[in-house]
Enzyme design. Structure first.
Site, PDB file in Angstrom:
ATOM      1  N   TRP A  62      35.988  21.063  71.275  1.00  0.00           N
ATOM      2  CA  TRP A  62      37.095  19.785  71.428  1.00  0.00           C
ATOM      3  C   TRP A  62      37.535  20.569  69.670  1.00  0.00           C
ATOM      4  O   TRP A  62      36.136  21.015  68.979  1.00  0.00           O
ATOM      5  CB  TRP A  62      36.225  18.823  70.794  1.00  0.00           C
ATOM      6  N   CYS A  88      32.070  20.045  70.626  1.00  0.00           N
ATOM      7  CA  CYS A  88      31.284  21.014  70.871  1.00  0.00           C
ATOM      8  C   CYS A  88      30.106  20.680  71.767  1.00  0.00           C
ATOM      9  O   CYS A  88      29.292  20.473  71.951  1.00  0.00           O
ATOM     10  CB  CYS A  88      31.767  21.138  70.790  1.00  0.00           C
ATOM     11  N   GLU A 137      37.252  -4.372  73.213  1.00  0.00           N
ATOM     12  CA  GLU A 137      36.708  -3.314  73.922  1.00  0.00           C
ATOM     13  C   GLU A 137      37.499  -3.521  74.861  1.00  0.00           C
ATOM     14  O   GLU A 137      37.537  -2.316  75.841  1.00  0.00           O
ATOM     15  CB  GLU A 137      34.997  -4.079  74.563  1.00  0.00           C
ATOM     16  N   ASN A 191      29.261  24.076  66.838  1.00  0.00           N
ATOM     17  CA  ASN A 191      29.354  22.711  67.229  1.00  0.00           C
ATOM     18  C   ASN A 191      29.175  22.208  66.007  1.00  0.00           C
ATOM     19  O   ASN A 191      28.644  22.905  64.872  1.00  0.00           O
ATOM     20  CB  ASN A 191      28.812  22.124  67.695  1.00  0.00           C
ATOM     21  N   GLY A 192      30.511  21.744  65.247  1.00  0.00           N
ATOM     22  CA  GLY A 192      30.894  21.011  63.537  1.00  0.00           C
ATOM     23  C   GLY A 192      31.968  22.337  62.849  1.00  0.00           C
ATOM     24  O   GLY A 192      32.384  22.106  63.621  1.00  0.00           O
ATOM     25  N   GLU A 195      41.954   4.362  75.534  1.00  0.00           N
ATOM     26  CA  GLU A 195      40.673   5.373  75.983  1.00  0.00           C
ATOM     27  C   GLU A 195      41.436   6.325  77.574  1.00  0.00           C
ATOM     28  O   GLU A 195      41.409   7.535  77.580  1.00  0.00           O
ATOM     29  CB  GLU A 195      39.571   5.370  75.763  1.00  0.00           C
ATOM     30  N   LYS A 224      39.196   0.140  76.151  1.00  0.00           N
ATOM     31  CA  LYS A 224      38.765   1.313  77.771  1.00  0.00           C
ATOM     32  C   LYS A 224      40.203   1.715  77.962  1.00  0.00           C
ATOM     33  O   LYS A 224      39.962   2.208  78.472  1.00  0.00           O
ATOM     34  CB  LYS A 224      38.189  -0.094  78.729  1.00  0.00           C
ATOM     35  N   ARG A 230      31.686  16.355  75.906  1.00  0.00           N
ATOM     36  CA  ARG A 230      31.360  16.534  74.608  1.00  0.00           C
ATOM     37  C   ARG A 230      32.746  17.070  73.969  1.00  0.00           C
ATOM     38  O   ARG A 230      32.949  17.437  71.947  1.00  0.00           O
ATOM     39  CB  ARG A 230      30.285  17.614  74.210  1.00  0.00           C
ATOM     40  N   LYS A 259      32.527  12.433  73.708  1.00  0.00           N
ATOM     41  CA  LYS A 259      31.845  11.096  73.657  1.00  0.00           C
ATOM     42  C   LYS A 259      30.587  11.785  72.809  1.00  0.00           C
ATOM     43  O   LYS A 259      30.064   9.883  72.067  1.00  0.00           O
ATOM     44  CB  LYS A 259      30.808  11.792  74.470  1.00  0.00           C
ATOM     45  N   HIS A 273      49.913 -14.913  64.651  1.00  0.00           N
ATOM     46  CA  HIS A 273      50.406 -14.654  63.170  1.00  0.00           C
ATOM     47  C   HIS A 273      50.926 -12.865  63.493  1.00  0.00           C
ATOM     48  O   HIS A 273      51.142 -11.754  62.327  1.00  0.00           O
ATOM     49  CB  HIS A 273      49.059 -14.084  62.590  1.00  0.00           C
TER      50      HIS A 273
HETATM   51  C1  G6P Z   1      33.331   8.314  70.584  1.00  0.00           C
HETATM   52  C2  G6P Z   1      32.827   7.818  72.189  1.00  0.00           C
HETATM   53  C3  G6P Z   1      33.124   6.160  72.129  1.00  0.00           C
HETATM   54  C4  G6P Z   1      32.064   6.109  71.507  1.00  0.00           C
HETATM   55  C5  G6P Z   1      31.517   5.940  69.505  1.00  0.00           C
HETATM   56  C6  G6P Z   1      30.683   6.159  69.355  1.00  0.00           C
HETATM   57  O1  G6P Z   1      34.500   7.551  70.083  1.00  0.00           O
HETATM   58  O2  G6P Z   1      34.419   8.394  72.665  1.00  0.00           O
HETATM   59  O3  G6P Z   1      32.509   5.977  72.869  1.00  0.00           O
HETATM   60  O4  G6P Z   1      31.903   4.228  70.884  1.00  0.00           O
HETATM   61  O5  G6P Z   1      32.260   7.475  69.718  1.00  0.00           O
HETATM   62  O6  G6P Z   1      29.604   7.072  69.952  1.00  0.00           O
HETATM   63  P1  G6P Z   1      28.058   6.356  69.925  1.00  0.00           P
HETATM   64  O7  G6P Z   1      27.161   7.926  70.298  1.00  0.00           O
HETATM   65  O8  G6P Z   1      27.704   6.781  68.056  1.00  0.00           O
HETATM   66  O9  G6P Z   1      27.736   4.636  70.238  1.00  0.00           O
END
Ligand code: G6P
Length: 611
Positions: free
Chosen positions: A73, A2, A484, A99-100, A491, A488, A27, A606, A507
């Site tokens: 969010w 948020c 990773e 927010n929270g 996501e 990506k 956010r 994010k 396996h």
């Molecule tokens: C969220 C974001 C990711 C990020 C993760 C950890 O899931 O969408 O992109 O890697 O949080 O966030 P941080 O800010 O702690 O690296």
């Protein structure tokens, strides 16, 4: 998660709030709302992104010099108009954004229902707001006092902004566990989840701490603790430029950030690494070298992409420093009863520096006597402040929800830290040390080379975009890169993708392989290369579609692959900073071709400031 914005001062509040919310959409973006005070309280809110709300408000009278705004969010209550913030109190006089999560909201709600309160939304926020209003009414106290009393009963995390129809110049704010920045202008104040909403108006900011309350008027900022004692605000100067948070001609922030990586890794190394002299300068390491070299164990704590950087770092630290390393998901670590001893060193990796699980996990380890070293991107963030020492990644603001440039900068920092510790411990010989410094130094130029292949990767995206599933495989340093790459793709293109150690695929995942399955090998030349090539053969023999990230000139791997994404040769320790880039681009282009909003993928945020 948020995003919150507030303004009080002589300017028109609405445009500042809307622009600020657009900057904070990373956010969360499932609903948006604004509350303005102008001869009464006016609330506008709606399911959907900020632009959608703004469009519906064209032509409305939005004149006001004070207001608050929220981009959501969802946690409690589905995304909908009625669950969107701001919420108004039963009397209709107060408006609040939050927010929270208020963890004990159900209990508070029951208490209020018994008193005859009814609720317009399913949110914990509305419960807290009415709880505050009820305290104000019963105790005959002012809003600030009522808030203070309420917060003593509340468990959970919050940043809240509160406005009152009867006090049309003041925003009251409080923080615990979620970020809050206050920008100080001339006769005006700005509030935000980060500094981006206020960048063009002021460079002077105050980061509010947990358990602090702010009473914000156009020409006055009072900070207090929950015990009603005044705190002197610590004013800091921002060193972010506006251009850093704009798209700069790119279609998406994600593409801009992928393309920035030659510069961001360079910035991260600059002033630290001197490959000719053989030195790495990092005050956070030097001032704590004894703790770092004598560590019995290193525990790396992170989430998401940062956790993948932690996995690469595990291999690097073990190889170079010969220290045992464990890599933990913060969300698991914090709820276990982890064995942590004084003498253990925690590396907390976080782009935002605000991830709730990482923050709490660090606190837990800290209480057990561990030394905390933060590897964080956002200067002044909660994790940066709570760590004993650390190193910033200096990647600049990362706005695309899918993390890209933060990852490569984290790897650059972690490699430098490992090299410094190894040198001090004597676990690396001079020749290898000097070689790796040179390899690190050369990485930005090699990243620039990889980025030139963008158009070719776009063609591959076209070729594979309709696949239903993807498998990503790698060994050693390239195994976390495979994870990773798969993350990506999931996501931003919503294609199911799994990352696996290449050998482990026998396996289980190999059962998925048929002529329709793209299998992406991260197969740059390293000490495991021959083994990876055998795994490629195994996939090919089962008619899987092999796509490989290969070292330039590796004809053998190329001959086994249906498609290749070449990267320049590099030592295996630094190679992940190169091999991840084609995977970022592949995911980006597939997401765009599928018509998705890659900067704001569905359901994600994010900065995850709820657990
Ligand atoms: C969220 C974001 C990711 C990020 C993760 C950890 O899931 O969408 O992109 O890697 O949080 O966030 P941080 O800010 O702690 O690296």
């Amino acid at each position: 998660m948020c995003g919150i914005v507030g303004y009080t001062g002589p300017r028109e509040a609405y445009p500042i709030i809307i622009k600020g919310l657009q900057r904070l959409e990373y956010r969360g973006y499932d609903s948006t709302g604004v509350a303005l005070l102008n001869h009464g309280l006016h609330v506008f809110k709606k399911k959907g992104k900020v632009a959608e709300l703004a469009e519906t408000l064209v032509g409305e009278n939005l004149h006001a010099h004070i207001g608050i705004g929220h981009t959501r969010w969802a946690t409690h209550g589905e995304p909908s108009d009625r669950n969107a913030h701001p919420h108004t109190s039963a009397s209709g006089k107060l408006a609040m954004i939050h927010n929270g999560i208020i963890e004990n909201y159900a209990q508070l709600k029951q208490e209020l229902i018994k008193k005859g309160y009814t609720f317009k939304s399913d949110t914990d926020t509305e419960v807290l707001l009415n709880f505050i209003e009820d305290i104000r009414k019963n105790n005959q106290c002012n809003l600030e006092e009522a808030l203070r009393i309420a917060l003593k009963r509340v468990t959970g995390a919050y940043v809240i902004l509160l406005i009152d129809e009867d006090d049309p110049e003041t925003i009251i704010a409080a923080r615990k566990g979620s970020p809050l920045v206050i920008g100080i202008g001339k006769g005006e104040h700005f509030l935000g989840s980060d500094a981006s909403p206020m960048l063009e108006y002021t460079k002077e900011v105050v980061y509010v701490n947990d358990y602090e309350l702010a009473i914000v008027k156009p020409d006055q900022l009072i900070l207090k603790n929950l015990g009603n004692e005044k705190i002197t605000p610590f004013v800091q100067k921002l060193d972010i430029e506006l251009a850093a948070i704009e798209k700069g001609g790119y279609d998406h922030f994600m593409l801009k950030e992928i393309n920035e990586q030659a510069d961001t890794v360079f910035d991260c190394l600059r002033g630290r690494l001197d490959a000719e002299k053989g030195t790495i300068t990092m005050a956070g390491v030097e001032n704590n070298i004894e703790k770092l070299t004598k560590a019995n164990r290193i525990i790396i704590i992170a989430c998401g992409t940062s956790w993948h950087a932690g996995l690469v770092a595990e291999y690097i630290f073990e190889e170079l420093c010969r220290t045992p390393v464990e890599v933990e998901y913060a969300s698991e670590f914090r709820y276990r009863n982890p064995v942590v001893h004084p003498g253990d060193v925690i590396f907390a990796i976080s782009q935002s520096g605000e991830t709730a699980d990482t923050l709490v996990a660090i606190e837990k380890a800290k209480q057990q006597g561990a030394f905390i070293f933060g590897v964080v991107n956002v200067v002044g963030s909660s994790i940066a402040r709570t760590s004993h020492a650390g190193a910033y990644t200096h990647a600049g603001p990362e706005i695309g929800v899918a993390s890209t440039k933060a990852f490569t900068a984290q790897l650059a920092v972690l490699t430098m830290v490992a090299l410094k510790i190894a040198k001090q411990k004597g676990t690396i010989d001079e020749e290898r040390y000097m070689h790796l410094l040179q390899e690190l130094h050369d990485i930005p130029a090699k990243i620039a080379e990889v980025l030139k292949s963008s158009e070719k990767i776009k063609l591959l995206a076209e070729k594979y975009k309709d696949a239903r599933d993807f498998l990503y495989l790698g060994r050693g340093y390239n195994f976390p890169v495979a994870l990773e790459g798969a993350l990506k793709l999931k996501e931003i293109s919503y294609i199911h993708a799994e990352g696996y150690p290449a050998a482990e695929m026998k396996h289980g995942p190999i059962a998925l392989v048929d002529e329709s399955l793209p299998v992406v090998f991260v197969a740059t030349k390293d000490k495991y290369h021959e083994k990876v090539v055998s795994n490629m053969q195994e996939i090919k023999a089962r008619k899987g579609r092999v796509i490989s990230v290969v070292t330039e000139g590796d004809d053998h791997s190329a001959s086994l692959s249906e498609s290749i994404m070449p990267v320049p040769a590099a030592d295996e320790i630094v190679a992940p900073m190169l091999s991840v880039i084609p995977l970022q681009l592949l995911a980006y282009y597939i997401g765009v071709m599928k018509g998705y909003d890659v900067d704001k993928p569905r359901n994600l945020a994010k900065s995850v400031t709820v657990e």
